[in-house]
Enzyme design. Structure first.
Site, PDB file in Angstrom:
ATOM      1  N   SER A  84      69.383  17.790 -36.414  1.00  0.00           N
ATOM      2  CA  SER A  84      68.246  17.066 -36.991  1.00  0.00           C
ATOM      3  C   SER A  84      67.282  16.509 -35.952  1.00  0.00           C
ATOM      4  O   SER A  84      66.287  15.880 -36.318  1.00  0.00           O
ATOM      5  CB  SER A  84      68.757  15.924 -37.875  1.00  0.00           C
ATOM      6  OG  SER A  84      69.158  14.826 -37.085  1.00  0.00           O
ATOM      7  N   SER A 125      62.287  17.909 -45.288  1.00  0.00           N
ATOM      8  CA  SER A 125      61.714  16.962 -44.324  1.00  0.00           C
ATOM      9  C   SER A 125      60.199  17.018 -44.274  1.00  0.00           C
ATOM     10  O   SER A 125      59.590  18.087 -44.389  1.00  0.00           O
ATOM     11  CB  SER A 125      62.262  17.300 -42.933  1.00  0.00           C
ATOM     12  OG  SER A 125      61.499  16.680 -41.932  1.00  0.00           O
ATOM     13  N   GLU A 127      58.682  16.950 -41.674  1.00  0.00           N
ATOM     14  CA  GLU A 127      58.344  17.823 -40.539  1.00  0.00           C
ATOM     15  C   GLU A 127      57.770  19.154 -41.023  1.00  0.00           C
ATOM     16  O   GLU A 127      57.097  19.853 -40.275  1.00  0.00           O
ATOM     17  CB  GLU A 127      59.592  18.092 -39.691  1.00  0.00           C
ATOM     18  CG  GLU A 127      59.808  17.128 -38.560  1.00  0.00           C
ATOM     19  CD  GLU A 127      58.794  17.281 -37.428  1.00  0.00           C
ATOM     20  OE1 GLU A 127      58.672  18.363 -36.878  1.00  0.00           O
ATOM     21  OE2 GLU A 127      58.130  16.280 -37.113  1.00  0.00           O
ATOM     22  N   TYR A 149      62.778  23.235 -35.687  1.00  0.00           N
ATOM     23  CA  TYR A 149      63.419  22.427 -36.733  1.00  0.00           C
ATOM     24  C   TYR A 149      62.593  22.476 -38.021  1.00  0.00           C
ATOM     25  O   TYR A 149      63.132  22.725 -39.109  1.00  0.00           O
ATOM     26  CB  TYR A 149      63.558  20.978 -36.247  1.00  0.00           C
ATOM     27  CG  TYR A 149      63.955  19.997 -37.332  1.00  0.00           C
ATOM     28  CD1 TYR A 149      65.290  19.832 -37.682  1.00  0.00           C
ATOM     29  CD2 TYR A 149      62.991  19.245 -38.017  1.00  0.00           C
ATOM     30  CE1 TYR A 149      65.664  18.939 -38.683  1.00  0.00           C
ATOM     31  CE2 TYR A 149      63.345  18.353 -39.012  1.00  0.00           C
ATOM     32  CZ  TYR A 149      64.685  18.196 -39.342  1.00  0.00           C
ATOM     33  OH  TYR A 149      65.042  17.320 -40.339  1.00  0.00           O
TER      34      TYR A 149
HETATM   35  P1  NAP Z   1      71.979  12.983 -38.557  1.00  0.00           P
HETATM   36  O1  NAP Z   1      72.322  11.553 -38.374  1.00  0.00           O
HETATM   37  O2  NAP Z   1      71.587  13.792 -37.365  1.00  0.00           O
HETATM   38  O3  NAP Z   1      73.228  13.699 -39.280  1.00  0.00           O
HETATM   39  C1  NAP Z   1      73.385  15.088 -39.280  1.00  0.00           C
HETATM   40  C2  NAP Z   1      74.774  15.412 -39.785  1.00  0.00           C
HETATM   41  O4  NAP Z   1      74.945  16.839 -39.805  1.00  0.00           O
HETATM   42  C3  NAP Z   1      75.930  14.864 -38.909  1.00  0.00           C
HETATM   43  O5  NAP Z   1      76.934  14.377 -39.757  1.00  0.00           O
HETATM   44  C4  NAP Z   1      76.420  16.098 -38.175  1.00  0.00           C
HETATM   45  O6  NAP Z   1      77.785  16.031 -37.805  1.00  0.00           O
HETATM   46  C5  NAP Z   1      76.233  17.144 -39.269  1.00  0.00           C
HETATM   47  N1  NAP Z   1      76.265  18.511 -38.766  1.00  0.00           N
HETATM   48  C6  NAP Z   1      75.619  19.024 -37.698  1.00  0.00           C
HETATM   49  N2  NAP Z   1      75.911  20.334 -37.566  1.00  0.00           N
HETATM   50  C7  NAP Z   1      76.764  20.647 -38.574  1.00  0.00           C
HETATM   51  C8  NAP Z   1      77.410  21.832 -38.976  1.00  0.00           C
HETATM   52  N3  NAP Z   1      77.244  22.969 -38.318  1.00  0.00           N
HETATM   53  N4  NAP Z   1      78.201  21.800 -40.073  1.00  0.00           N
HETATM   54  C9  NAP Z   1      78.398  20.662 -40.752  1.00  0.00           C
HETATM   55  N5  NAP Z   1      77.814  19.478 -40.411  1.00  0.00           N
HETATM   56  C10 NAP Z   1      76.998  19.489 -39.341  1.00  0.00           C
HETATM   57  O7  NAP Z   1      70.791  13.155 -39.610  1.00  0.00           O
HETATM   58  P2  NAP Z   1      70.256  12.109 -40.716  1.00  0.00           P
HETATM   59  O8  NAP Z   1      69.179  11.310 -40.109  1.00  0.00           O
HETATM   60  O9  NAP Z   1      71.408  11.459 -41.373  1.00  0.00           O
HETATM   61  O10 NAP Z   1      69.539  13.112 -41.733  1.00  0.00           O
HETATM   62  C11 NAP Z   1      70.262  13.704 -42.806  1.00  0.00           C
HETATM   63  C12 NAP Z   1      69.547  14.970 -43.241  1.00  0.00           C
HETATM   64  O11 NAP Z   1      68.230  14.651 -43.667  1.00  0.00           O
HETATM   65  C13 NAP Z   1      69.372  16.017 -42.147  1.00  0.00           C
HETATM   66  O12 NAP Z   1      69.422  17.280 -42.749  1.00  0.00           O
HETATM   67  C14 NAP Z   1      67.985  15.760 -41.625  1.00  0.00           C
HETATM   68  O13 NAP Z   1      67.455  16.929 -41.034  1.00  0.00           O
HETATM   69  C15 NAP Z   1      67.277  15.374 -42.905  1.00  0.00           C
HETATM   70  N6  NAP Z   1      66.121  14.476 -42.773  1.00  0.00           N
HETATM   71  C16 NAP Z   1      66.248  13.316 -42.077  1.00  0.00           C
HETATM   72  C17 NAP Z   1      65.172  12.448 -42.000  1.00  0.00           C
HETATM   73  C18 NAP Z   1      65.273  11.151 -41.250  1.00  0.00           C
HETATM   74  O14 NAP Z   1      64.222  10.569 -40.950  1.00  0.00           O
HETATM   75  N7  NAP Z   1      66.468  10.646 -40.979  1.00  0.00           N
HETATM   76  C19 NAP Z   1      63.973  12.768 -42.660  1.00  0.00           C
HETATM   77  C20 NAP Z   1      63.900  13.960 -43.384  1.00  0.00           C
HETATM   78  C21 NAP Z   1      64.986  14.802 -43.459  1.00  0.00           C
HETATM   79  P3  NAP Z   1      78.221  15.382 -36.382  1.00  0.00           P
HETATM   80  O15 NAP Z   1      78.200  13.909 -36.601  1.00  0.00           O
HETATM   81  O16 NAP Z   1      79.558  15.918 -36.142  1.00  0.00           O
HETATM   82  O17 NAP Z   1      77.208  15.840 -35.380  1.00  0.00           O
HETATM   83  O1  G4F Z   2      61.996   9.666 -33.727  1.00  0.00           O
HETATM   84  P1  G4F Z   2      61.596  11.078 -33.555  1.00  0.00           P
HETATM   85  O2  G4F Z   2      62.419  11.909 -32.643  1.00  0.00           O
HETATM   86  O3  G4F Z   2      61.525  11.684 -35.021  1.00  0.00           O
HETATM   87  P2  G4F Z   2      60.774  12.963 -35.634  1.00  0.00           P
HETATM   88  O4  G4F Z   2      60.497  13.976 -34.604  1.00  0.00           O
HETATM   89  O5  G4F Z   2      59.620  12.473 -36.415  1.00  0.00           O
HETATM   90  O6  G4F Z   2      61.896  13.558 -36.597  1.00  0.00           O
HETATM   91  C1  G4F Z   2      62.646  12.734 -37.476  1.00  0.00           C
HETATM   92  O7  G4F Z   2      61.980  12.638 -38.714  1.00  0.00           O
HETATM   93  C2  G4F Z   2      61.849  13.880 -39.424  1.00  0.00           C
HETATM   94  C3  G4F Z   2      61.073  13.576 -40.701  1.00  0.00           C
HETATM   95  O8  G4F Z   2      59.705  13.715 -40.456  1.00  0.00           O
HETATM   96  C4  G4F Z   2      63.237  14.401 -39.708  1.00  0.00           C
HETATM   97  F1  G4F Z   2      63.177  15.525 -40.469  1.00  0.00           F
HETATM   98  C5  G4F Z   2      63.954  14.669 -38.402  1.00  0.00           C
HETATM   99  O9  G4F Z   2      65.292  15.123 -38.661  1.00  0.00           O
HETATM  100  C6  G4F Z   2      64.032  13.363 -37.617  1.00  0.00           C
HETATM  101  O10 G4F Z   2      64.874  12.476 -38.324  1.00  0.00           O
HETATM  102  O11 G4F Z   2      60.094  11.164 -33.021  1.00  0.00           O
HETATM  103  C7  G4F Z   2      59.042  10.495 -33.699  1.00  0.00           C
HETATM  104  C8  G4F Z   2      57.775  10.548 -32.844  1.00  0.00           C
HETATM  105  C9  G4F Z   2      57.413  11.947 -32.319  1.00  0.00           C
HETATM  106  O12 G4F Z   2      56.033  12.123 -32.496  1.00  0.00           O
HETATM  107  C10 G4F Z   2      57.739  11.894 -30.852  1.00  0.00           C
HETATM  108  O13 G4F Z   2      56.919  12.731 -30.029  1.00  0.00           O
HETATM  109  O14 G4F Z   2      57.993   9.749 -31.682  1.00  0.00           O
HETATM  110  C11 G4F Z   2      57.449  10.426 -30.573  1.00  0.00           C
HETATM  111  N1  G4F Z   2      58.113   9.928 -29.355  1.00  0.00           N
HETATM  112  C12 G4F Z   2      57.482   9.317 -28.322  1.00  0.00           C
HETATM  113  N2  G4F Z   2      58.355   9.021 -27.368  1.00  0.00           N
HETATM  114  C13 G4F Z   2      59.407  10.012 -29.068  1.00  0.00           C
HETATM  115  C14 G4F Z   2      59.574   9.431 -27.809  1.00  0.00           C
HETATM  116  N3  G4F Z   2      60.439  10.518 -29.775  1.00  0.00           N
HETATM  117  C15 G4F Z   2      61.678  10.437 -29.219  1.00  0.00           C
HETATM  118  N4  G4F Z   2      62.729  10.896 -29.933  1.00  0.00           N
HETATM  119  N5  G4F Z   2      61.886   9.897 -27.995  1.00  0.00           N
HETATM  120  C16 G4F Z   2      60.855   9.377 -27.229  1.00  0.00           C
HETATM  121  O15 G4F Z   2      61.054   8.897 -26.099  1.00  0.00           O
END
Ligand code: NAP
Ligand code: G4F
Length: 328
Positions: A84, A125, A127, A149
């Site tokens: 993710s 997402s 994204e 991604y």
């Molecule tokens: P996260 O904390 O990175 O959790 C990802 C989970 O996927 C972890 O439990 C990880 O297990 C598991 N995983 C990775 N590879 C796997 C595999 N091959 N088979 C089975 N499980 C696997 O992500 P999150 O923030 O909770 O997000 C949950 C979902 O929503 C993700 O699909 C993410 O892309 C999506 N999403 C997140 C956001 C956001 O802002 N948080 C927004 C939009 C969509 P391990 O712990 O073992 O690595």
């Molecule tokens: O916190 P980020 O890494 O999140 P990003 O790329 O928005 O993705 C997250 O949200 C998505 C939903 O829109 C999910 F689908 C995805 O799985 C994930 O949870 O970065 C946010 C922003 C970016 O624009 C990045 O360029 O922060 C900017 N940034 C600036 N400095 C940074 C940093 N991001 C990270 N991770 N680390 C930095 O030092």
């Protein structure tokens, strides 16, 4: 009693969703990939590790998913598993597509082969909007992903729509904008900032090096967003829903709110380093979740400031414990 199967149960959303469903009286089965990095600290945070039936499997392994569905016969499947972290998806594009894209197809296919009455939630997402085609994004906004991604999530989203339309499956896609919490991984920008704020205010760190400070995101609280996932599967028909706050803040705004909370000036501690910029940036995201509000009755409850402050409070406690143990 309903049974839910959650992939990605050890992640941020997995832990919040498992807690939410256990509180609703669900039997919760969680998928755990068998590798050394898997950890249950987020489930321990809610003291629910022993309340979940954890099973080994992997979303890249269809046979493991079929076996689990046959064994536990869930009513609802939440596919949250993903690689993710957007930044890493340029370094590991194939792994990202295998897990985040093909993994979702495996989940859909496992349900189709086992019992296509099982309801499926796909974690899509914002994204996928990437280089935004409209200033405020909703379910009808054209997609333009900017990272491996984002592309893999778009594949998974369209597969979800396709299985809904082709196989008469209850497969819903939640297009969730960024959501954060004290359980957020440390590589994401909000957590990187709140962790640094805790360390700097406790005197064990001085500088925070970030990438692009001008990017803007629509940040909500994970605890609010998992309710929307559940509501989508309680609705009378499968559909696609945007879940967002409707407000967008820059990384500079984030730093301002976070450092202010502990009485510090972010400009004295934060530096921007071009090596952390992404090959293709998503400059701004801002969602319109009117459809979720009108159809599901879902609204975000936690403000951006409340969420950032909650994360800093949690990080202060954790860093204080680390200092007390001499782990600095
Ligand atoms: P996260 O904390 O990175 O959790 C990802 C989970 O996927 C972890 O439990 C990880 O297990 C598991 N995983 C990775 N590879 C796997 C595999 N091959 N088979 C089975 N499980 C696997 O992500 P999150 O923030 O909770 O997000 C949950 C979902 O929503 C993700 O699909 C993410 O892309 C999506 N999403 C997140 C956001 C956001 O802002 N948080 C927004 C939009 C969509 P391990 O712990 O073992 O690595
Ligand atoms: O916190 P980020 O890494 O999140 P990003 O790329 O928005 O993705 C997250 O949200 C998505 C939903 O829109 C999910 F689908 C995805 O799985 C994930 O949870 O970065 C946010 C922003 C970016 O624009 C990045 O360029 O922060 C900017 N940034 C600036 N400095 C940074 C940093 N991001 C990270 N991770 N680390 C930095 O030092």
């Amino acid at each position: 009693m309903k049974t839910a199967f959650i992939t990605g149960v050890t992640g941020q959303d997995g832990a919040y969703l498992a807690k939410f469903l256990l509180d609703k009286g669900y039997r919760v089965v969680g998928l755990v990939p068998q590798r050394s990095t898997s950890s249950f600290w987020r489930l321990d945070y809610f003291n629910i590790t022993d309340s979940i039936e954890l099973v080994y499997g992997d979303v890249t392994d269809l046979s493991s998913l079929v076996k689990i569905l046959r064994t536990f016969k869930p009513d609802e499947v939440y596919n949250l598993a993903a690689q993710s972290f957007v930044g890493v998806s340029w370094d590991q594009p194939i792994l990202t597509c295998n897990v985040t894209g093909m993994g979702a197809l495996n989940v859909l296919e496992a349900v189709r082969l086992t019992d296509n009455n099982i309801k499926v939630y796909q974690a899509s997402s914002s994204e996928m909007f990437g280089e935004v085609q409209e200033p405020i994004q909703n379910e009808n906004t054209p997609f333009y992903p900017r990272s491996p991604y984002g592309v893999s999530k778009l594949f998974a989203h369209w597969m979800t729509v396709n299985y809904r339309e082709s196989h008469d499956m209850f497969a819903s896609s939640g297009i969730l904008f960024n959501h954060e919490s004290p359980l957020r991984g440390l590589s994401f920008v909000t957590r990187k900032v709140t962790d640094a704020v805790a360390r700097i205010s406790l005197g064990v760190q001085d500088k925070l090096i970030l990438g692009n400070l001008n990017a803007k995101r629509d940040w909500g609280f994970a605890g609010d967003y998992v309710e929307a996932m559940w509501l989508m599967l309680q609705h009378d028909k499968p559909d696609t829903f945007v879940v967002s706050t409707g407000l967008s803040h820059s990384i500079k705004d984030l730093c301002d709110v976070a450092f202010n909370y502990v009485g510090l000036n972010w400009k004295e501690h934060v530096e921007s380093n071009a090596s952390l910029f992404r090959p293709a940036e998503v400059n701004i995201l801002m969602g319109n979740s009117d459809k979720a509000k009108e159809t599901l009755g879902w609204v975000p409850k936690t403000s951006f400031k409340e969420m950032v402050e909650m994360m800093i409070e949690a990080d202060m406690k954790r860093v204080e414990k680390e200092i007390a143990k001499g782990h600095m």
